[in-house]
Every structure is written in C-alpha cells, then in structure tokens.
Design an enzyme around this catalytic site. Structure first.
Site, PDB file in Angstrom:
ATOM      1  N   VAL A 313      69.635  12.264 -17.932  1.00  0.00           N
ATOM      2  CA  VAL A 313      69.219  10.970 -18.456  1.00  0.00           C
ATOM      3  C   VAL A 313      70.179   9.873 -18.006  1.00  0.00           C
ATOM      4  CG1 VAL A 313      70.424  11.432 -20.623  1.00  0.00           C
ATOM      5  CG2 VAL A 313      68.635   9.702 -20.576  1.00  0.00           C
ATOM      6  N   ASP A 314      69.610   8.776 -17.543  1.00  0.00           N
ATOM      7  CA  ASP A 314      70.397   7.613 -17.155  1.00  0.00           C
ATOM      8  C   ASP A 314      70.992   6.981 -18.415  1.00  0.00           C
ATOM      9  OD1 ASP A 314      71.394   5.639 -15.396  1.00  0.00           O
ATOM     10  OD2 ASP A 314      69.748   4.309 -15.933  1.00  0.00           O
TER      11      ASP A 314
END
Length: 634
Positions: A313-314
């Site tokens: 996940v960014d």
C-alpha cells in the site's frame, strides 16, 4: 407480462394437466400398460406442453455440436413414453421446467444489484437557461457546460461540479455510503444520487453514457458475465461429463436389459447443480460487492482476491490524508502565547506559495484567528521566509534565519517524529516553533488491523523519507516498511513478493503506481467514484474513499469462493447419493428429477446468502495521543 407468461405459463398449464389426470385416476406405478384412457392423454399433453421447449433447446445445442442437459431430459422423457410410463414422462418434464423457471427467478434476484443501478439512472433534468428560466429536458438534450438545478428530494441527473448551493447528497448507489455527503460550491456530484436536503446548481460534466453511474453499470454487467477459472473448468468438465453420462446409461441399459434403469440414470446424472454452482455464486458475490461500493472486475479477479496474502500500500493519500496539516505550536518565550506565535507565522506565510504555508494558515483559521496578508516579504530558498508584520520582522523556517543560534533539540525531536518543524522568529530572536505533517487517516489503523486479522501481511511502500515512513509505520503497526522509493522500485517489490510465493494486491493512486498496479495479482484503486479511468483499469475499485472497504472486499471474495466450493460439494454429493439410490433400488425417474431440481435450487439458495448485507458502518479508531494525527497542543 409476456416474459412472465413465457417463463411460468408452461409450468402452470402442465401442472394443472397433471393434477387433473391424477384426479381422473392416472396410473403412477407404470404397471398398467393395458388400458389407455383420458388420464393417460392428459399426461401425454402435459409432457408435450412442458417438454417442447426442453426438446427445442436440446436440438439447438446439437446444432452447435453440444450435448446439453436438455438432451438428457428429452431422451429420458421420450423413453418413458415409449415404455408407456406416462406419469414418469410428465413428471420429469414438468419438474425440469419448474426448476428452470425457479432458476431464472432466483438468478434474477442475484442480479438485483445491477437492476438497482439501472433503475437509478435518471432520464430528465431541470436545465437553467441563459435568460434565467428553467425547463425540464431529456438527458440527451443536455451538453457539457450546461447548468442544471436540483431541488430537495430530486435526483442528480449528471456528473458535475456544484456551482452554488449547499445540500446533503445520498451517494449510496455510487459509493455504498449510508450517510449523505455534504456538498457545496466546488464539490463533485454524480448522476443517480439523490439530494436529501438543500438546493444545488450544477455544471454538467458527464452526461448519460459518460457518467460514472453508466460506467459502473457497464462494469458490473461485464463482471457478472465474466467467468472464473473454476467456472471455465466446470464448463469444460460438463462438456465431457454429459455425453459420458449418456454412454454410461446406454451401456447399463444394454448390459441389464433394463431400459427404465438406463433412463433413470440419465435423469439423475444431469449436472445442472454442478454447472450452475459457480456462476450463481459469482453473480451474487459481485452484485453484493457493487451494492457496498466495491467493484470487482470479474470472476477471475474475485478468485484471485480471495487468495491475497500480502497488500502493498502506498503511504501518501492512502494511509495518510495526502496534504500537510498543522500539528504543533510551542512557545519559547513566556511573553507570547501559542495563538500569538501561530498568528505571526500565518501572516508571514501569506506571502509564500509553499504547501507548508497553506497548512499553517489553515491551522490558524481553524483556531478562529484572523489572518491578514502582508505586503513585504522575502522568501529564502531552502530556509523559509522573512516578512514585515506590523513593522516587525517575522521569520518562519530554519535557524539560519535567526541572528542568534537557537537550541535545535526540540526541532530535531519533532523531525524524528516525522514532522517538519520550523522556528518562528521575531526581529531575529526565536519565540516559538510550529510543525506540520501529512496526518494519518482516521480509518487507516482499523483497516490495517482488519487486514492483519485476516492473515494478510501489510507492506507500506513510499517515496517519502525513511524517518517519516518509520513514524507512520509505527503508528499503524504495518508489517514492513519500504521508503525513499521510485515508482519502478514499487514494481520491484511486487515482483520480489510474487517470486517468494505471495499473492499480492497493490493499492495506489493509479498514476505513479501504474507499473506496480499492473504487475500485482490484484490492482486496487481507491476513491474511484471520482476517477472513471480507475473504474475501467483497476481489478478492484473502492468507490468510496474508505480504507476499511479493502479488508471487507477481500473478506467478501473469500466468502464467495467458499460458497463456490460448498456448492460444488453439494452437487457432487447429491449425484453420488442418487446414483447409489438407483443401484440399490427405490429411486425412480420422477424422484431423481425432483431431487435433482431440489439440488439446483439448494445451490442457488446457498449462493443467495451472499446477498445479505454484512458491511458494517466503517469503523474509525482515533490514533494514539502521540501520533502525527494528534490535535494541536492546547
């Protein structure tokens, strides 16, 4: 009405004929082959009424070289009539027709989410003309740039931007959100949503097929028709299984010289429940997800999502809010309060275009301070800004802007916690400190914990500095941190995890993260209601900007795949039990067909359990008091 009669008409007519025949004394034992009367004629007519569509479907399938279930039933019914077992022939065709009708009805129920979306599509709009008058027009008469008026209780007809007005808009059909979203000038609105309070004037942007709603309908329609790998396998299996049953029944009939036994094997060997067990589960699962604001590209991606064990996940904009916020205001001089220091810093920053300046100004206004702009200011690259505030020199930035070297221990401490801290100086002397940071989303902690509770490893990948990434990771408890990355580095991480045997989902903004999103087993786009491109490209799109929808989506995928497996088991067990019953005696053609149709309805009923709403209100857990998202020290 016509389609309803086409579905149920033959069932009703054939059923009534069978009932009248039974009342008239029809033989259901198959032993009385000597006499032939009215009851037998009624049974024959009932067989023809219920069976002609079945026979026609079998012929159509044979034309494309496919041996269908309809052929098995047709052969069994014709064989029963040759044996003069009129009751068996009528019962088999009637039960099969009844099963088909019930199957269609229940499948339509599983597609209700798509029907609801189609029904939500608006047809007219109130257009505001250049002369100030309004008129009701068809959607196709509108053009981008037109202004439409939406009143309380009316449906928003177009995708667009609010020009003026305020109101609460129910966006449940688009995002799955149960609470109306507040809209004002500059807000985005979507076609198919409802204004529950207020009055809005909207500039049309997306109309008809160009609207987000239309794209969602198209996406869900395609997704429900898309086949999972398991479904493709079952269809190939059925293509060989069905003729195999016919050959097996023929061999048994020749060996035993028992034609009725062979015909009964044809009936109980129908793989109807097996064939329908997969598509009905996929349709129900994708339909339920769509109602809850989660778009899944198709059955194959649904199956893959169920196997995800790692999420990359960014950070910025996904785990954090994506824009800096004021987090700390501290006084270094008792003569000045926190509000004094913040107001001086905010006024000086009115002359700056730096993103951090906006955070300080917004923070001051949120405290109710009146921030008046300054006219004389000198931005200094890499250091900060100096400004003339009421005849005094106010500096905001590093210690290099000050005459005396201030103690920087507190600055360094705040920086270590992932914040950007700055001195506030007055006439060359430090009087305070302000700090800003990209704050953690309120729902991120809940989402990460729910993913981990499902056995999914969370890897945070970001281009931000290592100390900032470590601070966010500490707050959220992610399993692994990768910082100071370029977009291609995220791609490398995804490939590394896949090479180690992981099934990887990548969550990003769909722009800088495109290579990683494309390579991951499942690419996830968030807040897709505002990005039609994301709806088209992502394997899984969360329409609402709600991070907890991610673990919900993976959980729903696992439940759907579990339902598919359960349905396959039920179908195989029923066929095995029926086969055993035939070999041991006691299972006739009519009983076999009854149990077969009951098994079809059973697997459909099991799949329809997926349609039950299970999404709870998105929980939000406040971050601990020492994290970036804490409130400004009072």
């Amino acid at each position: 009405m016509k389609s309803l009669w086409k579905t149920w008409g033959v069932v009703i007519v054939s059923g009534l004929l069978i009932i009248v025949a039974l009342i008239a004394g029809a033989d259901i034992t198959g032993q009385d082959t000597e006499s032939f009367g009215t009851p037998d004629i009624l049974m024959i007519v009932a067989t023809v009424v219920a069976g002609y569509q079945i026979a026609w479907s079998a012929i159509q399938a044979l034309r494309i070289k496919m041996v269908s279930i309809d052929l098995l039933v047709s052969v069994a019914a014709i064989g029963a009539m040759i044996l003069q077992n009129w009751w068996e022939a009528a019962a088999v065709t009637f039960l099969f027709a009844l099963g088909n009708a019930l199957e269609k009805a229940t499948l339509n129920k599983t597609r209700q989410a798509l029907s609801d979306l189609v029904d939500a599509a608006p047809e007219t709009a109130t257009k505001l003309n250049a002369d100030g008058t309004t008129e009701t027009v068809e959607l196709w008469e509108l053009e981008p740039g037109d202004t439409v008026i939406v009143k309380n209780g009316e449906q928003v007809p177009v995708d667009g931007t609010v020009i003026s007005g305020n109101g609460g808009v129910d966006e449940a059909q688009i995002t799955g959100e149960s609470v109306p979203a507040e809209k004002s000038a500059g807000s985005q609105v979507f076609a198919g949503t409802w204004l529950r309070a207020g009055l809005l004037r909207i500039e049309a942007v997306g109309i008809g097929s160009d609207s987000t709603l239309a794209k969602i309908i198209h996406r869900v329609e395609d997704a429900q028709d898309d086949k999972a790998k398991t479904q493709t396998f079952m269809e190939k299996f059925s293509a060989w299984y069905t003729p195999g049953v016919m050959i097996f029944a023929l061999i048994i009939g020749l060996v035993t010289q028992n034609v009725e036994l062979a015909l009964t094997l044809l009936v109980i060997g129908c793989p109807g429940a097996l064939v329908i067990s997969i598509p009905v589960s996929i349709v129900a699962g994708i339909g339920r997800a769509a109602k809850d604001g989660v778009l899944i590209k198709g059955g194959e991606y649904l199956e893959t999502a169920a196997r995800v064990d790692t999420v990359v996940v960014d950070k910025t904009g996904t785990l954090t809010n994506g824009r800096p916020e004021l987090t700390d205001v501290e006084s270094l001089d008792p003569a000045y309060t926190q509000d004094d220091i913040l107001l001086l810093a905010a006024r000086a920053e009115t002359a700056s275009e730096h993103p951090l300046a906006d955070a300080i100004i917004r923070g001051a206004k949120n405290r109710g301070l009146v921030v008046e702009p300054v006219e004389l200011a000198e931005p200094i690259a890499g250091q900060g800004i100096r400004a003339d505030v009421d005849g005094r020199v106010v500096a905001v930035g590093s210690a290099k802007l000050l005459n005396d070297v201030a103690d920087q221990s507190r600055i360094l401490e705040l920086n270590e916690r992932g914040r950007t801290a700055m001195f506030v100086g007055l006439d060359g002397r430090a009087i305070g400190i302000v700090a800003v940071a990209d704050t953690v989303r309120d729902d991120a902690l809940v989402a990460v914990k729910e993913l981990q509770d499902k056995g999914i490893r969370v890897v945070m990948a970001t281009g931000d500095a290592q100390r900032v990434a470590d601070n966010v990771a500490k707050q959220l408890g992610v399993d692994e941190v990768r910082a100071e990355l370029m977009p291609e580095d995220k791609l490398t991480i995804v490939k590394e995890l896949q090479a180690s045997g992981r099934t990887v989902a990548m969550v990003g903004d769909g722009v800088n993260d495109t290579p990683a999103l494309a390579t991951a087993n499942v690419g996830v786009a968030m807040g897709a209601a505002g990005s039609p491109a994301a709806i088209e490209t992502a394997d899984l799109a969360l329409m609402a900007d709600r991070l907890p929808r991610l673990p919900y989506a993976f959980g729903l995928a696992k439940r759907t795949v579990g339902t598919m497996r359960l349905n396959i088991t039920v179908a195989l067990v029923v066929v095995a039990l029926l086969l055993l019953g035939v070999l041991l005696g006691g299972v006739t053609m009519s009983i076999g067909m009854l149990v077969h149709e009951a098994s079809v309805l059973l697997v459909i009923a099991i799949a329809m359990m997926l349609l039950r709403p299970t999404l709870k209100e998105d929980a939000v857990t406040a971050a601990p008091a020492d994290v970036t998202s804490e409130k400004i020290t009072a």
